[in-house]
Write an enzyme that holds these catalytic residues in place. Structure first.
Site, mmCIF file in Angstrom:
data_model
loop_
_atom_site.group_PDB
_atom_site.id
_atom_site.type_symbol
_atom_site.label_atom_id
_atom_site.label_comp_id
_atom_site.label_asym_id
_atom_site.label_seq_id
_atom_site.Cartn_x
_atom_site.Cartn_y
_atom_site.Cartn_z
ATOM 1 C CG HIS A 59 -30.285 10.356 -7.996
ATOM 2 N ND1 HIS A 59 -30.876 11.583 -7.786
ATOM 3 C CD2 HIS A 59 -29.307 10.583 -8.920
ATOM 4 C CE1 HIS A 59 -30.283 12.509 -8.537
ATOM 5 N NE2 HIS A 59 -29.326 11.901 -9.233
ATOM 6 C CG HIS A 233 -29.399 15.592 -5.321
ATOM 7 N ND1 HIS A 233 -29.838 16.854 -5.645
ATOM 8 C CD2 HIS A 233 -28.972 15.033 -6.489
ATOM 9 C CE1 HIS A 233 -29.676 17.061 -6.932
ATOM 10 N NE2 HIS A 233 -29.160 15.954 -7.464
ATOM 11 C CG ASP A 306 -26.294 12.170 -7.028
ATOM 12 O OD1 ASP A 306 -26.403 11.715 -8.183
ATOM 13 O OD2 ASP A 306 -26.044 13.369 -6.783
#
Length: 422
Positions: A59, A233, A306
């Site tokens: 991610h 997440h 992320d």
């Protein structure tokens, strides 16, 4: 393969000194360090550095095309290489959005030109055209172009019927859907948890229920359809409890979380610190403890960064106006080692979450140091602490709440398919 082309000598693996034998880009053998001659093979002294399989990040936002002032594919992969990552999955929220094969092919070509030997780039397709949630993207075409998963990224699909169709189409195309779980009507993107801190600061927050409601929807759909969905997440206790319930029933859901949800609470946004503004927002200590336990127990399958780089001027604005995101590729490995040192995680959990389980979920290459595994590994020096400063970050994005902290070690070398990248 019979003779090693090179040997990494004297690395530390599970408390023992080992030699890593590599031939034709594959692991030939991992053996205890001894008086072996290895005739004809190049010898690379590890100097007692810690041996780790290279990490995978499922991610990441690389921003190119369209937002190269924040990050581009070359700089993002450079940060990934310095951070010990062999595989990177990049999200589709570019401009133009990655909803056509031409965009995917451009991303892959840029990656090959900038880093021909890795880190490997695996694009994530847009689930809907323009990420608008109204019309499905051509997922089969995107899969053929090189996408390995599909996601609407930070714009979750509002319609359950549309999302169902998307999951079915993605499965037909051989892709898993990654869903950013956030009710689109409950303070989306607020960047701060609804609670004591948001009230004290006078900011509109997002409740944990906004995340949990969407997680519940996805779990019910995954069970009904019998198709996998990956939850992005995870940040709150309610979501963790729903995932535990689902996995107990055999529902085909997997989940990820990030180092910042394991290390920080919403107290980090005191003084309106936009470096800690992220979506979903940092939660309470109770949520942090729940997420840590879920990762240790495998309820949460993997770790991701992320990675969301922004330019300095975009974060240097009033809190409500700043974009969400933390730049994470530079810090992921040392922060993970910090958590191991502090007893938050053990090494087996870390390697499962960063290396082995991501490969299983998304069908990516991974090294477990078995014979014929790809020679993707890191030499990490835990005895080389360093202060995180903007100048020492390889990403263009310097937006991190860990700025100024001393991190416990750094990557000395990264090998991908037996080629030394760092």
């Amino acid at each position: 393969m019979s003779n090693p082309e090179f040997v990494v000598k004297g690395a530390r693996w599970r408390g023992e000194s080992v030699d890593v034998l590599v031939a034709e880009g594959r692991i030939l053998e991992l053996r205890p360090t001894g008086n072996f001659m290895y005739p004809g093979a190049q010898k690379i002294p590890a100097g007692g550095a810690l041996l780790l399989p290279a990490f995978t990040d499922c991610h990441v936002h690389l921003r190119e095309p369209g937002f190269e002032y924040k990050e581009d594919i070359a700089s993002g992969l450079g940060a990934a290489a310095q951070g010990g990552f062999a595989n990177i999955m990049c999200m589709a929220n570019t401009r133009p959005v990655n909803d056509e094969a031409a965009v995917t092919e451009m991303m892959l070509d840029k990656a090959r030109r900038a880093w021909k030997n890795g880190p490997r780039l695996f694009p994530v397709a847009a689930l809907t055209r323009g990420l608008a949630g109204a019309e499905l993207a051509e997922l089969a075409e995107l899969r053929r172009a090189g996408c390995v998963a599909a996601s609407n990224d930070g714009l979750p699909v509002r319609s359950a019927e549309m999302f169902r169709r998307a999951v079915e189409y993605a499965a037909d195309a051989g892709m898993i859907v990654i869903d950013h779980c956030e009710d689109p009507d409950m303070a989306p993107g607020a960047g701060i948890n609804e609670g004591e801190v948001s009230s004290r600061l006078g900011l509109k927050g997002q409740p944990a229920a906004a995340e949990a409601m969407q997680v519940a929807r996805d779990i019910l759909l995954a069970e009904y359809l019998g198709l996998p969905i990956h939850i992005a997440h995870v940040s709150c206790r309610q979501a963790v409890e729903l995932l535990a319930w689902a996995k107990g029933r055999g529902v085909p859901v997997t989940a990820e979380t990030c180092p910042h949800y394991l290390l920080l609470t919403d107290e980090a946004v005191e003084h309106y610190d936009t470096a800690a503004k992220v979506s979903p927002p940092l939660r309470t200590m109770d949520d942090v403890l729940a997420v840590r336990q879920a990762l240790r127990e495998g309820v949460i399958d993997i770790l991701v960064t992320d990675h969301a780089p922004h330019a300095a001027h975009e974060k240097e604005v009033p809190f409500a106006e700043a974009p969400n995101g933390i730049s994470g590729l530079d810090t992921a490995l040392p922060l993970t080692m910090r958590m191991i040192d502090e007893g938050i995680l053990d090494m087996d959990t870390a390697l499962r979450a960063w290396c082995h389980r991501p490969a299983e979920i998304f069908g990516l290459p991974a090294c477990a140091f078995a014979r014929d595994d790809p020679a993707d590994f890191v030499l990490y020096d835990p005895g080389a602490p360093w202060e995180l400063t903007p100048a020492r970050m390889n990403s263009k994005g310097k937006n991190t709440p860990f700025m100024g902290q001393t991190l416990p070690g750094r990557v000395n070398a990264l090998f991908v398919d037996g080629v030394r990248i760092v």
